[in-house]
Enzyme design. Structure first.
Site, mmCIF file in Angstrom:
data_model
loop_
_atom_site.group_PDB
_atom_site.id
_atom_site.type_symbol
_atom_site.label_atom_id
_atom_site.label_comp_id
_atom_site.label_asym_id
_atom_site.label_seq_id
_atom_site.Cartn_x
_atom_site.Cartn_y
_atom_site.Cartn_z
ATOM 1 N N SER A 12 60.134 10.514 85.084
ATOM 2 C CA SER A 12 58.688 10.504 85.350
ATOM 3 C C SER A 12 58.206 9.062 85.363
ATOM 4 C CB SER A 12 57.934 11.264 84.266
ATOM 5 O OG SER A 12 56.556 10.912 84.341
ATOM 6 N N HIS A 37 59.852 12.023 89.645
ATOM 7 C CA HIS A 37 58.751 12.896 89.207
ATOM 8 C C HIS A 37 57.470 12.073 89.091
ATOM 9 C CE1 HIS A 37 57.222 16.499 87.076
ATOM 10 N NE2 HIS A 37 56.590 15.662 86.276
ATOM 11 N N ASP A 39 53.516 12.107 88.130
ATOM 12 C CA ASP A 39 52.508 12.833 87.341
ATOM 13 C C ASP A 39 51.100 12.405 87.736
ATOM 14 O OD1 ASP A 39 53.982 14.540 85.526
ATOM 15 O OD2 ASP A 39 54.756 12.702 84.635
ATOM 16 N N MET A 41 47.166 12.910 87.238
ATOM 17 C CA MET A 41 46.233 13.407 86.204
ATOM 18 C C MET A 41 44.807 12.998 86.537
ATOM 19 S SD MET A 41 48.338 12.574 82.746
ATOM 20 C CE MET A 41 50.112 12.828 82.642
ATOM 21 N N HIS A 70 53.731 16.431 90.458
ATOM 22 C CA HIS A 70 53.207 17.350 89.446
ATOM 23 C C HIS A 70 51.702 17.115 89.322
ATOM 24 C CE1 HIS A 70 53.357 18.473 84.838
ATOM 25 N NE2 HIS A 70 52.626 19.316 85.537
ATOM 26 N N MET A 72 48.313 17.656 87.764
ATOM 27 C CA MET A 72 47.564 18.120 86.577
ATOM 28 C C MET A 72 46.096 17.853 86.864
ATOM 29 S SD MET A 72 50.314 16.683 83.834
ATOM 30 C CE MET A 72 51.019 15.606 85.065
ATOM 31 N N MET A 141 56.385 23.460 80.693
ATOM 32 C CA MET A 141 55.944 22.278 79.947
ATOM 33 C C MET A 141 56.452 22.397 78.511
ATOM 34 S SD MET A 141 54.364 20.404 82.121
ATOM 35 C CE MET A 141 53.912 19.134 80.944
ATOM 36 N N ASP A 177 59.632 19.790 81.334
ATOM 37 C CA ASP A 177 58.871 18.542 81.400
ATOM 38 C C ASP A 177 58.234 18.246 80.045
ATOM 39 O OD1 ASP A 177 57.433 16.356 82.170
ATOM 40 O OD2 ASP A 177 56.180 17.405 83.642
#
Ligand code: DX5
Ligand code: ZN
Length: 230
Positions: A12, A37, A39, A41, A70, A72, A141, A177
């Protein structure tokens, strides 16, 4: 992308040096990672803000493997197209980000890429039963989403085993993850995970200038996961 259940390590970049993402992606790939990966957010669905589709587009030319995005964020639907345009190979959304997860997955699939659904630690696997004929990946998660470097929540190992049984022989990746290290990797691999996301477990102690540390960390996590079967 072809499907297989071999162990894949997906660093990540949340734990990378934010001042040089492109070089960081090249470094982890040349040190042997399988996927990258990413992330995303929003400071709303999770209590942290990272980056958006423009950043994904900027790093895409530096990624030769799989860009695993991913999300979020909530709401999510109106942003999906921009992440697909940015070059994502897989877009994973949270079932808790609501309100219409089936529609969200349909939208991702209609854009011609792989779709994943993520479950927070408190969300039972029964919530995704109705999605198993459409998703390519389920992300369990193993920390609450929002930050790197948190402690692995061990109760999730049983959830992964139950999920593996529920998936049977369907071609769906099980991704984990959060809190993945050489200590926790065997637990999740034995339970049935094949994609292991690791942020601090890969990046800590290394840098673009000292990238062999990334290679050592990736190898240690992979060997620990594979060792669970011997
Ligand atoms: C958490 C992120 C994870 C995180 C993993 O919200 O989705 O990908 O960066 O970091 P580590 O491996 O440090 O727990
Ligand atoms: Zn993640």
């Amino acid at each position: 992308m072809t499907f297989d259940r071999t162990i894949k390590i997906a660093p990540s970049i949340l734990s990378a040096d934010f001042a040089c993402f492109g070089a960081e992606c090249e470094a982890i790939e040349s040190e042997g990672c399988d996927w990258v990966h990413v992330d995303v957010m929003d400071g709303h669905f999770v209590p942290n803000i990272t980056f958006g589709p423009q950043m994904c587009k900027a790093i895409r030319p530096h990624i030769k493997t799989t860009m695993d995005v991913h999300l979020m964020i909530s709401p999510v639907d109106s942003f999906i197209e921009s992440f697909v345009d940015a070059g994502a190979d897989i877009v994973t959304v949270h079932i808790e980000a609501g309100p219409h997860i089936h529609r969200t997955i349909q939208r991702i699939k209609s854009l011609g890429i792989k779709a994943g659904v993520a479950l927070n630690p408190a969300t039972p696997i029964s919530h995704i039963e109705g999605l198993l004929d459409m998703v390519d990946l389920v992300c369990v998660m193993t920390v609450n989403p929002g930050f790197g470097g948190q402690k692995f929540i061990s109760s999730q190992a049983e959830k992964i085993s139950d999920l593996k049984k529920m998936i049977g022989d369907k071609e769906i990746h099980i991704e984990v993850d959060g809190g993945i290290t050489p200590d926790t990797a065997p637990l999740v691999a034995r339970a049935g995970a094949d994609v292991l996301v690791a942020g601090s477990g890969v990046f800590n102690g290394g840098s673009v200038a000292n990238s062999s540390v990334y290679g050592k960390n990736i190898t240690m996590i992979r060997d620990a996961a594979i060792g669970a079967f011997t």
